[in-house]
Design an enzyme around this catalytic site. Sequence first.
Site, mmCIF file in Angstrom:
data_model
loop_
_atom_site.group_PDB
_atom_site.id
_atom_site.type_symbol
_atom_site.label_atom_id
_atom_site.label_comp_id
_atom_site.label_asym_id
_atom_site.label_seq_id
_atom_site.Cartn_x
_atom_site.Cartn_y
_atom_site.Cartn_z
ATOM 1 N N PRO A 2 0.801 -1.216 0.000
ATOM 2 C CA PRO A 2 0.000 0.000 0.000
ATOM 3 C C PRO A 2 0.832 1.263 0.000
ATOM 4 O O PRO A 2 1.812 1.378 0.731
ATOM 5 C CB PRO A 2 -0.790 -0.093 1.295
ATOM 6 C CG PRO A 2 -0.389 -1.376 1.928
ATOM 7 C CD PRO A 2 0.881 -1.786 1.335
ATOM 8 N N GLU A 3 0.433 2.204 -0.809
ATOM 9 C CA GLU A 3 1.002 3.542 -0.797
ATOM 10 C C GLU A 3 -0.072 4.482 -0.238
ATOM 11 O O GLU A 3 -1.117 4.017 0.200
ATOM 12 C CB GLU A 3 1.420 3.951 -2.214
ATOM 13 C CG GLU A 3 2.385 2.966 -2.851
ATOM 14 C CD GLU A 3 2.815 3.354 -4.250
ATOM 15 O OE1 GLU A 3 2.951 4.562 -4.523
ATOM 16 O OE2 GLU A 3 3.002 2.459 -5.088
ATOM 17 N N HIS A 92 -2.185 -15.948 8.052
ATOM 18 C CA HIS A 92 -1.559 -14.622 8.081
ATOM 19 C C HIS A 92 -2.383 -13.545 8.783
ATOM 20 O O HIS A 92 -2.064 -12.373 8.672
ATOM 21 C CB HIS A 92 -1.177 -14.146 6.677
ATOM 22 C CG HIS A 92 -0.275 -15.097 5.953
ATOM 23 N ND1 HIS A 92 0.867 -15.617 6.524
ATOM 24 C CD2 HIS A 92 -0.357 -15.638 4.712
ATOM 25 C CE1 HIS A 92 1.453 -16.429 5.658
ATOM 26 N NE2 HIS A 92 0.731 -16.465 4.552
ATOM 27 N N ARG A 111 3.725 -11.166 4.235
ATOM 28 C CA ARG A 111 5.185 -11.009 4.225
ATOM 29 C C ARG A 111 5.748 -10.487 5.547
ATOM 30 O O ARG A 111 6.955 -10.469 5.742
ATOM 31 C CB ARG A 111 5.604 -10.085 3.067
ATOM 32 C CG ARG A 111 5.312 -10.733 1.720
ATOM 33 C CD ARG A 111 5.684 -9.834 0.562
ATOM 34 N NE ARG A 111 7.111 -9.764 0.362
ATOM 35 C CZ ARG A 111 7.696 -9.079 -0.621
ATOM 36 N NH1 ARG A 111 6.945 -8.399 -1.462
ATOM 37 N NH2 ARG A 111 8.995 -9.062 -0.743
ATOM 38 N N ARG A 151 20.730 17.836 -5.660
ATOM 39 C CA ARG A 151 20.507 16.394 -5.479
ATOM 40 C C ARG A 151 20.825 15.640 -6.770
ATOM 41 O O ARG A 151 20.229 15.894 -7.814
ATOM 42 C CB ARG A 151 19.055 16.116 -5.046
ATOM 43 C CG ARG A 151 18.662 16.795 -3.741
ATOM 44 C CD ARG A 151 19.529 16.351 -2.577
ATOM 45 N NE ARG A 151 19.493 14.924 -2.338
ATOM 46 C CZ ARG A 151 18.627 14.325 -1.510
ATOM 47 N NH1 ARG A 151 17.743 15.037 -0.841
ATOM 48 N NH2 ARG A 151 18.657 13.019 -1.345
#
Length: 270
Positions: A2-3, A92, A111, A151
């Site tokens: 998820p973002e 899980h 995970r 940068r």
Amino acid sequence: MPELPEVETTRRSLQPHVVGARIAAVTVRERRLRRPLDDDFERRLFGRQITALERRGKYLLFRLEDGDTLLVHLGMSGSLELMKAGTPLAVHDHVVLIFDRDLQMVFNDPRRFGLMRLGHADDFAELRNVGRDSLSSAPSVDEWRGLTRGRKLAIKNLLMDQRVLGGVGNIYASEMLFLAGVRPGRRAATLTRAELTRLADAMRAVLERAVELGGSSISDYRDANGNAGYFQIHHAVYDRDGQPCAKCTTPIKRVVQSGRSSFYCPKCQR
DNA sequence: ATATGCACCTGTGTGC
DNA sequence: TGCACACAGGTGCATA
């Protein structure tokens, strides 16, 4: 997995059900997450009421009645799901909070890169590494000048640096760079003012639209009520290598950048 | 300080 | 069918 858009979608779907709820029971089946759950995790949560649910970047913050906070990060494969109390658990399903209203919230994470942690207020080492939120306080063009000045790293890596900007991950970095017409491998300091302007606009457009559509459900992301998101239908480049660019029909390219896949149109993005 | 590579995990898809 | 390998939405630490 998820973002920001997926985390925000999870937050919005949880909020009406969990704010005001009191934790009547805590079950932990697996303590080994990104870092092991504290020994007193269950005891400290028991009986507490949730007063608010906030988000910072990809972190969720469950505010508790006495000033403590339950910090949650979904990692790559984590999810929070609400269901009727007593529903049998699946593989899980690591942590279950049962509320005083025939409802349980389950943290599932194959995970185990996710995180659950109790602490006081905002006093978490993890949060000290999270910069301004990329949805609610995205940088202006002038601020982008400062962020990119000097940068040498690729602009995509800068976008994904959570210390600079909280919330952008691998999918949305590629998507906003496509919309801005900038290649993911461009050194950050080389972006022109015009490109930074387009990037600032693209960031807002992509993230706002993704949240409206409930995030991206690529394999199995669901919100807390089990609903899929639909933004993946609108992905212009992510996971579309070899497919024709929607704008110019040139095949989308995939390259590996710092160990992560980047996708772009070689003609539309310079 | 800045940038990169790898480790941490499990599941899935692909090619032989 | 079995097996090896690459790859997956993220982050933190070690290393130059």
